[in-house]
Design an enzyme around this catalytic site. Structure first.
Site, mmCIF file in Angstrom:
data_model
loop_
_atom_site.group_PDB
_atom_site.id
_atom_site.type_symbol
_atom_site.label_atom_id
_atom_site.label_comp_id
_atom_site.label_asym_id
_atom_site.label_seq_id
_atom_site.Cartn_x
_atom_site.Cartn_y
_atom_site.Cartn_z
ATOM 1 C CB SER A 139 -0.862 -0.025 1.260
ATOM 2 O OG SER A 139 -1.433 1.240 1.485
ATOM 3 C CE1 TYR A 152 -3.730 -2.175 5.622
ATOM 4 C CE2 TYR A 152 -3.186 0.052 4.935
ATOM 5 C CZ TYR A 152 -3.546 -1.238 4.618
ATOM 6 O OH TYR A 152 -3.717 -1.584 3.303
ATOM 7 C CE LYS A 189 -1.549 -4.406 3.509
ATOM 8 N NZ LYS A 189 -1.834 -5.688 2.866
#
Ligand SMILES: NC(=O)c1ccc[n+]([C@@H]2O[C@H](COP(=O)([O-])OP(=O)(O)OC[C@H]3O[C@@H](n4cnc5c(N)ncnc54)[C@H](O)[C@@H]3O)[C@@H](O)[C@H]2O)c1
Length: 323
Positions: A117, A141, A145
Protein backbone atom coordinates in the site's frame (compact mmCIF):
# COMPACT_ATOMS: atom_id res chain seq x y z
CA UNK A 1 0.26 -22.27 -13.49
CA UNK A 2 -2.34 -22.40 -10.74
CA UNK A 3 -2.64 -19.29 -8.57
CA UNK A 4 -3.96 -19.21 -5.02
CA UNK A 5 -5.59 -15.84 -4.33
CA UNK A 6 -5.96 -15.15 -0.61
CA UNK A 7 -8.69 -12.64 0.19
CA UNK A 8 -10.20 -13.69 -3.14
CA UNK A 9 -13.78 -12.91 -2.09
CA UNK A 10 -12.80 -9.35 -1.09
CA UNK A 11 -13.29 -6.17 -3.08
CA UNK A 12 -9.90 -6.19 -4.83
CA UNK A 13 -9.34 -9.95 -4.61
CA UNK A 14 -12.52 -10.76 -6.55
CA UNK A 15 -11.51 -8.31 -9.30
CA UNK A 16 -8.07 -9.92 -9.45
CA UNK A 17 -9.51 -13.45 -9.49
CA UNK A 18 -11.89 -12.55 -12.33
CA UNK A 19 -9.25 -10.76 -14.39
CA UNK A 20 -6.81 -13.64 -14.05
CA UNK A 21 -9.45 -16.31 -14.81
CA UNK A 22 -10.70 -14.29 -17.82
CA UNK A 23 -7.11 -14.20 -19.09
CA UNK A 24 -6.94 -18.00 -18.93
CA UNK A 25 -5.08 -18.47 -15.64
CA UNK A 26 -6.15 -21.27 -13.28
CA UNK A 27 -7.27 -19.64 -10.02
CA UNK A 28 -8.27 -20.86 -6.54
CA UNK A 29 -9.56 -18.42 -3.91
CA UNK A 30 -9.09 -18.64 -0.14
CA UNK A 31 -11.03 -16.33 2.14
CA UNK A 32 -12.17 -16.45 5.78
CA UNK A 33 -15.23 -14.39 4.76
CA UNK A 34 -14.64 -11.90 7.58
CA UNK A 35 -15.19 -9.20 4.95
CA UNK A 36 -15.51 -11.26 1.77
CA UNK A 37 -18.63 -11.99 -0.26
CA UNK A 38 -18.63 -15.41 -2.04
CA UNK A 39 -21.07 -14.18 -4.72
CA UNK A 40 -18.37 -11.84 -6.05
CA UNK A 41 -16.58 -14.88 -7.48
CA UNK A 42 -17.92 -16.32 -10.72
CA UNK A 43 -18.74 -20.00 -11.03
CA UNK A 44 -15.67 -22.01 -11.89
CA UNK A 45 -13.36 -20.39 -9.35
CA UNK A 46 -13.20 -22.68 -6.31
CA UNK A 47 -13.52 -20.82 -2.99
CA UNK A 48 -11.96 -22.37 0.09
CA UNK A 49 -13.39 -20.91 3.27
CA UNK A 50 -10.56 -20.61 5.78
CA UNK A 51 -7.87 -18.42 7.23
CA UNK A 52 -4.43 -17.48 5.99
CA UNK A 53 -3.43 -17.96 9.65
CA UNK A 54 -4.16 -21.70 9.41
CA UNK A 55 -0.86 -23.31 8.36
CA UNK A 56 -2.35 -26.83 8.13
CA UNK A 57 -5.11 -25.69 5.81
CA UNK A 58 -2.64 -23.74 3.66
CA UNK A 59 -0.41 -26.79 3.20
CA UNK A 60 -3.41 -28.89 2.19
CA UNK A 61 -4.73 -26.30 -0.27
CA UNK A 62 -1.33 -25.71 -1.89
CA UNK A 63 -0.88 -29.46 -2.35
CA UNK A 64 -4.41 -30.48 -3.36
CA UNK A 65 -4.74 -27.73 -5.97
CA UNK A 66 -1.12 -28.07 -7.19
CA UNK A 67 -0.65 -24.34 -6.61
CA UNK A 68 2.41 -22.84 -8.32
CA UNK A 69 1.94 -19.15 -7.45
CA UNK A 70 0.29 -17.11 -4.68
CA UNK A 71 -1.35 -13.67 -4.77
CA UNK A 72 -1.72 -12.57 -1.15
CA UNK A 73 -4.41 -9.97 -0.57
CA UNK A 74 -5.98 -11.22 2.68
CA UNK A 75 -5.45 -8.61 5.38
CA UNK A 76 -7.08 -6.23 7.81
CA UNK A 77 -7.08 -2.80 6.19
CA UNK A 78 -8.63 -0.18 8.46
CA UNK A 79 -6.14 2.45 9.57
CA UNK A 80 -8.16 3.63 12.61
CA UNK A 81 -8.81 0.08 13.80
CA UNK A 82 -5.08 -0.66 13.49
CA UNK A 83 -4.31 2.23 15.86
CA UNK A 84 -6.75 0.78 18.42
CA UNK A 85 -5.73 -2.89 17.92
CA UNK A 86 -2.08 -2.96 16.81
CA UNK A 87 -1.34 -6.46 18.10
CA UNK A 88 -4.25 -7.90 16.12
CA UNK A 89 -3.03 -6.12 12.98
CA UNK A 90 0.53 -7.40 13.41
CA UNK A 91 -0.74 -10.92 14.16
CA UNK A 92 -3.09 -11.07 11.18
CA UNK A 93 -1.17 -9.07 8.57
CA UNK A 94 2.41 -10.01 9.47
CA UNK A 95 1.83 -13.29 11.38
CA UNK A 96 -0.57 -14.51 8.68
CA UNK A 97 1.97 -13.66 6.00
CA UNK A 98 4.74 -15.54 7.86
CA UNK A 99 2.50 -18.63 8.14
CA UNK A 100 1.65 -18.42 4.47
CA UNK A 101 5.30 -17.96 3.39
CA UNK A 102 6.32 -20.98 5.46
CA UNK A 103 3.69 -23.10 3.75
CA UNK A 104 4.69 -21.68 0.35
CA UNK A 105 8.38 -22.48 0.91
CA UNK A 106 7.60 -25.99 2.15
CA UNK A 107 5.33 -26.70 -0.81
CA UNK A 108 8.01 -25.57 -3.27
CA UNK A 109 5.90 -22.70 -4.64
CA UNK A 110 8.29 -20.24 -6.30
CA UNK A 111 6.11 -17.23 -7.25
CA UNK A 112 4.62 -14.78 -4.75
CA UNK A 113 2.76 -11.49 -5.20
CA UNK A 114 2.00 -9.29 -2.17
CA UNK A 115 -0.61 -6.50 -1.76
CA UNK A 116 1.20 -3.56 -0.30
CA UNK A 117 0.00 0.00 0.00
CA UNK A 118 1.01 3.62 -0.47
CA UNK A 119 0.48 3.74 3.33
CA UNK A 120 4.11 2.52 3.61
CA UNK A 121 5.29 6.02 2.60
CA UNK A 122 3.48 7.97 5.33
CA UNK A 123 3.63 11.68 4.64
CA UNK A 124 6.55 12.15 2.23
CA UNK A 125 7.69 15.53 0.98
CA UNK A 126 7.69 14.57 -2.70
CA UNK A 127 5.77 15.85 -5.70
CA UNK A 128 5.73 12.35 -7.15
CA UNK A 129 6.43 9.41 -4.84
CA UNK A 130 8.95 7.00 -6.35
CA UNK A 131 9.69 3.54 -5.03
CA UNK A 132 12.92 5.00 -3.59
CA UNK A 133 11.10 7.64 -1.53
CA UNK A 134 11.84 6.77 2.12
CA UNK A 135 9.11 4.78 3.86
CA UNK A 136 7.78 6.13 7.16
CA UNK A 137 4.29 4.71 7.75
CA UNK A 138 1.98 6.68 10.03
CA UNK A 139 -0.18 3.82 11.35
CA UNK A 140 0.22 0.22 12.52
CA UNK A 141 -1.64 -0.74 9.31
CA UNK A 142 1.05 0.93 7.17
CA UNK A 143 3.75 -0.63 9.36
CA UNK A 144 2.33 -4.12 8.78
CA UNK A 145 2.49 -3.52 5.02
CA UNK A 146 6.12 -2.34 5.21
CA UNK A 147 7.12 -5.21 7.52
CA UNK A 148 5.23 -7.51 5.14
CA UNK A 149 7.35 -6.31 2.21
CA UNK A 150 10.55 -6.94 4.21
CA UNK A 151 9.35 -10.43 5.10
CA UNK A 152 8.35 -11.22 1.50
CA UNK A 153 11.76 -10.13 0.17
CA UNK A 154 13.68 -11.98 2.91
CA UNK A 155 11.70 -15.20 2.39
CA UNK A 156 12.14 -14.82 -1.35
CA UNK A 157 15.92 -14.63 -0.96
CA UNK A 158 16.05 -17.49 1.56
CA UNK A 159 13.88 -19.90 -0.41
CA UNK A 160 14.44 -18.88 -4.03
CA UNK A 161 10.94 -17.42 -4.46
CA UNK A 162 10.45 -14.72 -7.12
CA UNK A 163 8.40 -11.93 -5.51
CA UNK A 164 6.51 -8.79 -6.45
CA UNK A 165 5.12 -6.23 -3.98
CA UNK A 166 2.50 -3.87 -5.45
CA UNK A 167 2.05 -0.60 -3.58
CA UNK A 168 -1.53 0.41 -4.39
CA UNK A 169 -2.53 4.05 -4.21
CA UNK A 170 -6.23 5.00 -3.68
CA UNK A 171 -8.32 2.19 -5.12
CA UNK A 172 -11.83 3.06 -6.37
CA UNK A 173 -14.62 1.97 -8.70
CA UNK A 174 -15.87 -1.45 -9.73
CA UNK A 175 -15.80 -3.57 -12.88
CA UNK A 176 -19.48 -4.40 -12.22
CA UNK A 177 -21.90 -3.08 -9.57
CA UNK A 178 -22.01 -6.39 -7.68
CA UNK A 179 -18.20 -6.27 -7.24
CA UNK A 180 -18.19 -2.84 -5.60
CA UNK A 181 -16.56 -2.08 -2.26
CA UNK A 182 -19.35 -2.25 0.32
CA UNK A 183 -17.30 -0.67 3.14
CA UNK A 184 -17.38 3.04 3.97
CA UNK A 185 -13.68 3.59 4.64
CA UNK A 186 -12.52 5.56 1.60
CA UNK A 187 -13.41 9.05 0.45
CA UNK A 188 -15.76 8.12 -2.43
CA UNK A 189 -18.04 5.81 -0.37
CA UNK A 190 -17.83 8.32 2.51
CA UNK A 191 -19.23 11.07 0.24
CA UNK A 192 -21.94 8.73 -1.13
CA UNK A 193 -22.86 7.84 2.46
CA UNK A 194 -23.34 11.51 3.37
CA UNK A 195 -25.40 12.23 0.26
CA UNK A 196 -27.60 9.16 0.85
CA UNK A 197 -28.28 10.47 4.38
CA UNK A 198 -29.25 13.83 2.86
CA UNK A 199 -26.15 15.44 4.37
CA UNK A 200 -23.43 17.58 2.78
CA UNK A 201 -20.09 15.84 2.10
CA UNK A 202 -17.28 16.73 4.46
CA UNK A 203 -13.84 18.07 3.56
CA UNK A 204 -11.20 17.72 6.26
CA UNK A 205 -9.06 20.82 5.90
CA UNK A 206 -8.98 23.35 3.05
CA UNK A 207 -5.80 25.14 4.09
CA UNK A 208 -3.23 22.61 2.85
CA UNK A 209 -0.42 23.84 0.58
CA UNK A 210 -2.20 22.50 -2.53
CA UNK A 211 -3.82 24.41 -5.43
CA UNK A 212 -7.32 24.47 -3.89
CA UNK A 213 -6.24 23.87 -0.28
CA UNK A 214 -7.64 20.32 -0.06
CA UNK A 215 -5.63 17.07 0.00
CA UNK A 216 -4.49 15.63 -3.32
CA UNK A 217 -4.54 11.87 -3.98
CA UNK A 218 -3.84 9.44 -6.81
CA UNK A 219 -6.94 7.34 -7.58
CA UNK A 220 -6.68 4.04 -9.41
CA UNK A 221 -9.58 2.07 -10.91
CA UNK A 222 -9.82 -1.40 -9.36
CA UNK A 223 -10.10 -2.95 -12.85
CA UNK A 224 -6.76 -1.32 -13.79
CA UNK A 225 -5.32 -2.60 -10.52
CA UNK A 226 -6.54 -6.10 -11.38
CA UNK A 227 -4.79 -5.80 -14.77
CA UNK A 228 -1.60 -4.81 -12.94
CA UNK A 229 -1.83 -8.06 -10.94
CA UNK A 230 -2.22 -10.01 -14.15
CA UNK A 231 0.85 -8.27 -15.60
CA UNK A 232 2.82 -9.03 -12.44
CA UNK A 233 1.65 -12.65 -12.44
CA UNK A 234 2.77 -13.05 -16.05
CA UNK A 235 6.18 -11.62 -15.18
CA UNK A 236 6.46 -14.01 -12.24
CA UNK A 237 5.38 -16.96 -14.38
CA UNK A 238 8.27 -16.48 -16.82
CA UNK A 239 10.69 -19.43 -16.51
CA UNK A 240 13.62 -17.11 -15.79
CA UNK A 241 11.75 -15.11 -13.08
CA UNK A 242 13.90 -14.49 -10.00
CA UNK A 243 14.50 -11.77 -7.44
CA UNK A 244 12.09 -9.16 -6.19
CA UNK A 245 10.26 -6.14 -7.56
CA UNK A 246 8.49 -3.46 -5.53
CA UNK A 247 6.38 -1.12 -7.58
CA UNK A 248 3.82 1.70 -7.23
CA UNK A 249 0.41 1.15 -8.76
CA UNK A 250 -1.16 4.53 -9.41
CA UNK A 251 -2.03 6.84 -12.29
CA UNK A 252 0.62 9.45 -11.56
CA UNK A 253 -2.06 12.17 -11.51
CA UNK A 254 -3.31 14.07 -8.50
CA UNK A 255 -6.98 14.85 -7.86
CA UNK A 256 -7.98 17.09 -4.96
CA UNK A 257 -10.77 16.22 -2.56
CA UNK A 258 -12.66 19.30 -3.76
CA UNK A 259 -12.30 18.24 -7.43
CA UNK A 260 -13.46 14.74 -6.51
CA UNK A 261 -16.54 16.05 -4.67
CA UNK A 262 -17.41 18.24 -7.68
CA UNK A 263 -17.16 15.20 -9.95
CA UNK A 264 -19.33 13.17 -7.55
CA UNK A 265 -21.85 16.02 -7.69
CA UNK A 266 -21.93 15.79 -11.50
CA UNK A 267 -22.32 12.00 -11.49
CA UNK A 268 -24.95 11.78 -8.74
CA UNK A 269 -26.75 15.03 -9.62
CA UNK A 270 -26.41 16.07 -5.96
CA UNK A 271 -24.20 19.15 -6.04
CA UNK A 272 -24.60 20.45 -2.51
CA UNK A 273 -21.46 22.30 -1.37
CA UNK A 274 -19.20 20.47 1.07
CA UNK A 275 -18.82 21.33 4.75
CA UNK A 276 -15.25 22.27 5.60
CA UNK A 277 -14.09 20.69 8.86
CA UNK A 278 -10.70 20.77 10.64
CA UNK A 279 -7.79 18.76 9.28
CA UNK A 280 -7.54 15.14 10.42
CA UNK A 281 -4.24 14.21 12.07
CA UNK A 282 -1.88 12.28 9.79
CA UNK A 283 -3.40 13.28 6.43
CA UNK A 284 -0.63 14.02 3.93
CA UNK A 285 -1.28 17.13 1.77
CA UNK A 286 -0.35 15.25 -1.39
CA UNK A 287 0.27 11.58 -2.24
CA UNK A 288 0.72 10.90 -5.95
CA UNK A 289 2.62 7.96 -7.44
CA UNK A 290 5.46 8.11 -9.90
CA UNK A 291 4.08 5.49 -12.28
CA UNK A 292 7.14 4.98 -14.51
CA UNK A 293 8.55 1.83 -12.91
CA UNK A 294 5.25 -0.05 -13.37
CA UNK A 295 5.23 0.96 -17.04
CA UNK A 296 8.81 -0.21 -17.53
CA UNK A 297 8.83 -3.39 -15.45
CA UNK A 298 5.25 -4.61 -15.94
CA UNK A 299 4.42 -2.98 -19.27
CA UNK A 300 1.28 -1.76 -17.54
CA UNK A 301 -0.40 1.64 -17.25
CA UNK A 302 -3.82 2.66 -15.95
CA UNK A 303 -6.41 3.20 -18.68
CA UNK A 304 -9.48 4.35 -16.75
CA UNK A 305 -10.05 7.86 -15.44
CA UNK A 306 -11.56 9.24 -12.26
CA UNK A 307 -15.01 9.83 -13.81
CA UNK A 308 -15.21 6.11 -14.67
CA UNK A 309 -14.24 5.28 -11.08
CA UNK A 310 -16.95 7.54 -9.63
CA UNK A 311 -19.63 6.37 -12.08
CA UNK A 312 -18.95 2.68 -11.48
CA UNK A 313 -18.65 3.18 -7.71
CA UNK A 314 -21.99 5.03 -7.71
CA UNK A 315 -23.68 2.18 -9.63
CA UNK A 316 -22.31 -0.23 -7.00
CA UNK A 317 -23.39 2.02 -4.13
CA UNK A 318 -26.95 2.21 -5.44
CA UNK A 319 -27.09 -1.58 -5.80
CA UNK A 320 -25.91 -2.18 -2.22
CA UNK A 321 -27.19 0.85 -0.32
CA UNK A 322 -29.92 2.44 -2.44
CA UNK A 323 -29.65 6.15 -3.28
N1 LIG B 1 -8.81 -0.88 -0.80
C1 LIG B 1 -7.73 -0.12 -0.87
O1 LIG B 1 -7.83 1.09 -1.17
C2 LIG B 1 -6.36 -0.70 -0.62
C3 LIG B 1 -5.23 0.12 -0.78
C4 LIG B 1 -3.96 -0.42 -0.55
C5 LIG B 1 -3.83 -1.76 -0.21
N2 LIG B 1 -4.93 -2.53 -0.05
C6 LIG B 1 -4.74 -3.94 0.32
O2 LIG B 1 -5.42 -4.75 -0.62
C7 LIG B 1 -5.84 -5.96 0.00
C8 LIG B 1 -7.31 -6.20 -0.29
O3 LIG B 1 -8.06 -5.10 0.17
P1 LIG B 1 -9.61 -4.91 -0.13
O4 LIG B 1 -9.85 -3.45 -0.24
O5 LIG B 1 -10.04 -5.82 -1.20
O6 LIG B 1 -10.21 -5.36 1.28
P2 LIG B 1 -11.35 -6.44 1.62
O7 LIG B 1 -11.56 -6.36 3.10
O8 LIG B 1 -12.52 -6.27 0.72
O9 LIG B 1 -10.62 -7.80 1.23
C9 LIG B 1 -9.82 -8.53 2.09
C10 LIG B 1 -10.33 -9.96 2.05
O10 LIG B 1 -9.48 -10.77 2.84
C11 LIG B 1 -10.28 -11.62 3.65
N3 LIG B 1 -9.46 -11.91 4.84
C12 LIG B 1 -9.07 -11.07 5.82
N4 LIG B 1 -8.28 -11.71 6.69
C13 LIG B 1 -8.18 -12.99 6.24
C14 LIG B 1 -7.49 -14.14 6.71
N5 LIG B 1 -6.76 -14.14 7.84
N6 LIG B 1 -7.60 -15.29 6.00
C15 LIG B 1 -8.33 -15.34 4.86
N7 LIG B 1 -9.01 -14.28 4.38
C16 LIG B 1 -8.93 -13.13 5.06
C17 LIG B 1 -11.54 -10.83 3.93
O11 LIG B 1 -12.66 -11.66 4.24
C18 LIG B 1 -11.73 -10.08 2.61
O12 LIG B 1 -12.53 -10.84 1.71
C19 LIG B 1 -5.49 -5.82 1.48
O13 LIG B 1 -4.26 -6.47 1.71
C20 LIG B 1 -5.35 -4.32 1.65
O14 LIG B 1 -4.49 -4.00 2.71
C21 LIG B 1 -6.19 -2.05 -0.25
Amino acid sequence: MTWLITGGAGYIGAHVARAMADAGERVVALDDLSAGVPARLPEGIPLIEGSALDGGLLKRVLGEHAVTGVVHLAARKQVGESVAEPTRYYQENVGGLATLLEAVAEAGVRRFLFSSSAAVYGNPDADLITEDTPCAPLSPYGETKLAGEWLVRAAGRAHGIATVCLRYFNVAGAAAPELADTGVFNVIPMVFDRLTRDEAPRVFGDDYPTPDGTCVRDYIHVADLADAHLAAARRLAAPEATGDLTVNIGRGEGVSVRELIELIGEVTGDRRPPLVEPRRPGDAPRAVAAAGLAARELDWAARRGVREMVESAWAGWRLHHGG
